[in-house]
Every structure is written in structure tokens, then in C-alpha cells.
Design a protein around this motif. Sequence first.
Motif, PDB file in Angstrom:
ATOM      1  N   ASP A  69       0.845  -1.201   0.000  1.00 27.33           N
ATOM      2  CA  ASP A  69       0.000   0.000   0.000  1.00 27.33           C
ATOM      3  C   ASP A  69       0.880   1.250   0.000  1.00 27.33           C
ATOM      4  OD1 ASP A  69      -2.271   1.583   0.127  1.00 27.33           O
ATOM      5  OD2 ASP A  69      -2.454   1.419   2.310  1.00 27.33           O
ATOM      6  N   ARG A  70       1.612   1.426  -1.086  1.00 25.92           N
ATOM      7  CA  ARG A  70       2.536   2.553  -1.216  1.00 25.92           C
ATOM      8  C   ARG A  70       1.764   3.864  -1.201  1.00 25.92           C
ATOM      9  NH1 ARG A  70       4.671   3.667  -6.551  1.00 25.92           N
ATOM     10  NH2 ARG A  70       3.683   1.686  -6.989  1.00 25.92           N
ATOM     11  N   PRO A  71       2.199   4.820  -0.354  1.00 24.79           N
ATOM     12  CA  PRO A  71       1.518   6.120  -0.319  1.00 24.79           C
ATOM     13  C   PRO A  71       1.528   6.795  -1.690  1.00 24.79           C
ATOM     14  CG  PRO A  71       3.012   5.906   1.544  1.00 24.79           C
ATOM     15  CD  PRO A  71       3.278   4.741   0.639  1.00 24.79           C
ATOM     16  N   ALA A  72       0.468   7.518  -1.971  1.00 21.55           N
ATOM     17  CA  ALA A  72       0.353   8.231  -3.254  1.00 21.55           C
ATOM     18  C   ALA A  72       1.578   9.112  -3.463  1.00 21.55           C
ATOM     19  CB  ALA A  72      -0.921   9.072  -3.268  1.00 21.55           C
ATOM     20  N   GLY A  73       2.112   9.057  -4.665  1.00 13.73           N
ATOM     21  CA  GLY A  73       3.257   9.878  -5.019  1.00 13.73           C
ATOM     22  C   GLY A  73       4.598   9.294  -4.624  1.00 13.73           C
ATOM     23  N   THR A  74       4.584   8.163  -3.935  1.00 13.14           N
ATOM     24  CA  THR A  74       5.834   7.524  -3.524  1.00 13.14           C
ATOM     25  C   THR A  74       6.343   6.673  -4.682  1.00 13.14           C
ATOM     26  OG1 THR A  74       5.080   7.444  -1.233  1.00 13.14           O
ATOM     27  CG2 THR A  74       6.911   6.008  -1.824  1.00 13.14           C
ATOM     28  N   LEU A  76       8.175   3.831  -6.858  1.00  8.71           N
ATOM     29  CA  LEU A  76       8.353   2.394  -6.619  1.00  8.71           C
ATOM     30  C   LEU A  76       9.816   2.000  -6.466  1.00  8.71           C
ATOM     31  CD1 LEU A  76       7.147  -0.435  -6.380  1.00  8.71           C
ATOM     32  CD2 LEU A  76       7.197  -0.576  -8.889  1.00  8.71           C
ATOM     33  N   LEU A  77      10.704   2.604  -7.241  1.00 11.40           N
ATOM     34  CA  LEU A  77      12.105   2.168  -7.253  1.00 11.40           C
ATOM     35  C   LEU A  77      12.767   2.202  -5.867  1.00 11.40           C
ATOM     36  CD1 LEU A  77      14.336   1.013  -8.961  1.00 11.40           C
ATOM     37  CD2 LEU A  77      14.995   3.343  -9.585  1.00 11.40           C
ATOM     38  N   PRO A  78      12.643   3.275  -5.082  1.00 15.09           N
ATOM     39  CA  PRO A  78      13.264   3.235  -3.757  1.00 15.09           C
ATOM     40  C   PRO A  78      12.583   2.245  -2.802  1.00 15.09           C
ATOM     41  CG  PRO A  78      12.153   5.339  -4.094  1.00 15.09           C
ATOM     42  CD  PRO A  78      12.141   4.619  -5.398  1.00 15.09           C
ATOM     43  N   VAL A  79      11.307   1.972  -3.014  1.00 11.92           N
ATOM     44  CA  VAL A  79      10.633   0.934  -2.211  1.00 11.92           C
ATOM     45  C   VAL A  79      11.265  -0.414  -2.520  1.00 11.92           C
ATOM     46  CG1 VAL A  79       8.463  -0.279  -1.792  1.00 11.92           C
ATOM     47  CG2 VAL A  79       8.456   2.204  -2.040  1.00 11.92           C
ATOM     48  N   LEU A  80      11.469  -0.692  -3.795  1.00  9.67           N
ATOM     49  CA  LEU A  80      12.087  -1.960  -4.201  1.00  9.67           C
ATOM     50  C   LEU A  80      13.536  -2.045  -3.716  1.00  9.67           C
ATOM     51  CD1 LEU A  80      10.653  -2.328  -7.818  1.00  9.67           C
ATOM     52  CD2 LEU A  80       9.894  -3.494  -5.714  1.00  9.67           C
ATOM     53  N   ALA A  81      14.256  -0.920  -3.787  1.00 12.69           N
ATOM     54  CA  ALA A  81      15.640  -0.906  -3.298  1.00 12.69           C
ATOM     55  C   ALA A  81      15.677  -1.181  -1.799  1.00 12.69           C
ATOM     56  CB  ALA A  81      16.291   0.439  -3.615  1.00 12.69           C
ATOM     57  N   SER A  82      14.768  -0.575  -1.062  1.00 13.84           N
ATOM     58  CA  SER A  82      14.690  -0.789   0.378  1.00 13.84           C
ATOM     59  C   SER A  82      14.374  -2.249   0.694  1.00 13.84           C
ATOM     60  CB  SER A  82      13.624   0.138   0.967  1.00 13.84           C
ATOM     61  OG  SER A  82      13.595   0.034   2.363  1.00 13.84           O
ATOM     62  N   ALA A  83      13.410  -2.800  -0.037  1.00 14.45           N
ATOM     63  CA  ALA A  83      13.045  -4.206   0.168  1.00 14.45           C
ATOM     64  C   ALA A  83      14.211  -5.128  -0.167  1.00 14.45           C
ATOM     65  CB  ALA A  83      11.821  -4.550  -0.678  1.00 14.45           C
ATOM     66  N   ALA A  84      14.935  -4.812  -1.231  1.00 17.54           N
ATOM     67  CA  ALA A  84      16.082  -5.640  -1.624  1.00 17.54           C
ATOM     68  C   ALA A  84      17.175  -5.601  -0.555  1.00 17.54           C
ATOM     69  CB  ALA A  84      16.630  -5.167  -2.967  1.00 17.54           C
ATOM     70  N   CYS A  85      17.414  -4.426   0.010  1.00 19.38           N
ATOM     71  CA  CYS A  85      18.422  -4.318   1.074  1.00 19.38           C
ATOM     72  C   CYS A  85      18.018  -5.128   2.302  1.00 19.38           C
ATOM     73  CB  CYS A  85      18.657  -2.856   1.447  1.00 19.38           C
ATOM     74  SG  CYS A  85      19.579  -1.929   0.204  1.00 19.38           S
ATOM     75  N   ALA A 134      15.698   4.343   2.175  1.00 20.87           N
ATOM     76  CA  ALA A 134      14.632   4.911   3.010  1.00 20.87           C
ATOM     77  C   ALA A 134      14.670   6.444   2.989  1.00 20.87           C
ATOM     78  CB  ALA A 134      14.751   4.386   4.446  1.00 20.87           C
ATOM     79  N   LEU A 135      15.854   6.996   2.962  1.00 21.26           N
ATOM     80  CA  LEU A 135      15.988   8.448   2.875  1.00 21.26           C
ATOM     81  C   LEU A 135      15.496   8.941   1.500  1.00 21.26           C
ATOM     82  CD1 LEU A 135      16.928  10.980   4.326  1.00 21.26           C
ATOM     83  CD2 LEU A 135      19.226  10.558   3.414  1.00 21.26           C
ATOM     84  N   TRP A 136      15.836   8.214   0.464  1.00 21.81           N
ATOM     85  CA  TRP A 136      15.367   8.508  -0.883  1.00 21.81           C
ATOM     86  C   TRP A 136      13.833   8.544  -0.911  1.00 21.81           C
ATOM     87  CZ3 TRP A 136      16.470   4.558  -5.386  1.00 21.81           C
ATOM     88  CH2 TRP A 136      15.979   5.063  -6.617  1.00 21.81           C
ATOM     89  N   LEU A 137      13.223   7.554  -0.260  1.00 22.74           N
ATOM     90  CA  LEU A 137      11.755   7.511  -0.171  1.00 22.74           C
ATOM     91  C   LEU A 137      11.193   8.763   0.486  1.00 22.74           C
ATOM     92  CD1 LEU A 137      11.053   3.859   0.940  1.00 22.74           C
ATOM     93  CD2 LEU A 137      10.018   5.028  -0.998  1.00 22.74           C
ATOM     94  N   LEU A 138      11.814   9.143   1.584  1.00 23.67           N
ATOM     95  CA  LEU A 138      11.299  10.286   2.345  1.00 23.67           C
ATOM     96  C   LEU A 138      11.471  11.604   1.593  1.00 23.67           C
ATOM     97  CD1 LEU A 138      10.005  10.783   5.134  1.00 23.67           C
ATOM     98  CD2 LEU A 138      12.272  11.343   5.967  1.00 23.67           C
ATOM     99  N   LEU A 139      12.542  11.692   0.820  1.00 16.87           N
ATOM    100  CA  LEU A 139      12.838  12.936   0.110  1.00 16.87           C
ATOM    101  C   LEU A 139      12.234  13.003  -1.288  1.00 16.87           C
ATOM    102  CD1 LEU A 139      16.563  13.411   1.159  1.00 16.87           C
ATOM    103  CD2 LEU A 139      14.525  14.453   2.166  1.00 16.87           C
ATOM    104  N   ALA A 140      11.724  11.876  -1.778  1.00 17.00           N
ATOM    105  CA  ALA A 140      11.181  11.849  -3.162  1.00 17.00           C
ATOM    106  C   ALA A 140       9.891  12.631  -3.272  1.00 17.00           C
ATOM    107  CB  ALA A 140      10.964  10.402  -3.581  1.00 17.00           C
TER     108      ALA A 140
END
Length: 140
Positions: A69-74, A76-85, A134-140
Motif C-alpha cells: 500500500d505505497r503512499p500516493a506519489g511515492t 516504486l524504485l526506492p521501495v524496491l531498493a529498500s526491500a532488496a536491502c 529509506a531516505l530517498w523515499l522520504l525525500l522523493a
Amino acid sequence: MTLLAVHLALAAAYAGFQWTVRALVYPQMTLVPPEAFPAYERSHQRRVSRVVGPLFAGQAVTTLWLLVDRPAGTPLLPVLASAACLAAVLELTALGAVPQHRRLDRGWDVAVHRRLVHVDTLRALTATGGVAAALWLLLA
């Protein structure tokens, strides 16, 4: 935004924990007398689990939440990077660190300790990548 901030806080807390273990705890293992090492190692495992367990669980929850349930405007790529890490850290832990700790349960072994430190360096670096994602997500 709150989910992203919590996710970053958990990722940063785990990375800080992992760097502390890598830089402080594992090097000090060499100072434990060999006859006392098995008891020391078992105590270390119990105590570390109390800290790392909630950090892994928290990151798993926020990561899955972001994937489902990715927040609107977030993006996908940094979510996937975070999950991969996170997946890589969990894999390194399960397949690398845990077996080395089990071997050290039986007694001090320089080669096993060296492998543990190597795996832990990879975990710390990967966890740092998780903080960046995670920082990328917050700043995107």
C-alpha cells in the motif's frame, strides 16, 4: 509521510546497531579467554536477539506495508531498493552470520570469527544501503 519516517528510523536504527556490532562487539570477541568463549557467545546471541529481533520485525512491517500500500506519489524504485536491502540483510544473517555463531557456540575459532566479521561487514554495508533507500523515499 509518517510511514516513510518510521521506515527510515527503523532502517537507521538497524544500520547503527549493525555498525556498532561490527566496529565494537565483534573485535572485542578476540579478548575473551578461549575457555570462557562458549558461554560468552551464547550470552551474546541471547542479548543481541532482544535488540535485532524488533528492528527486523519493524522493518519487515514497514517494508511490506510500502510494497502493498505505497503512499500516493511515492516512487516504486526506492521501495524496491529498500526491500532488496532488507532481504539481503536477512539472507546474510540467516545463511552467513547465524551459522558462524553456531560454530562459535562450540568454542573460539579464528577462521570462523574472520568469516563472521566478513559477513557482518556485508550486513553493515547493505543496511547502510537500506538507510539510503529509506531516505530517498522520504525525500522523493
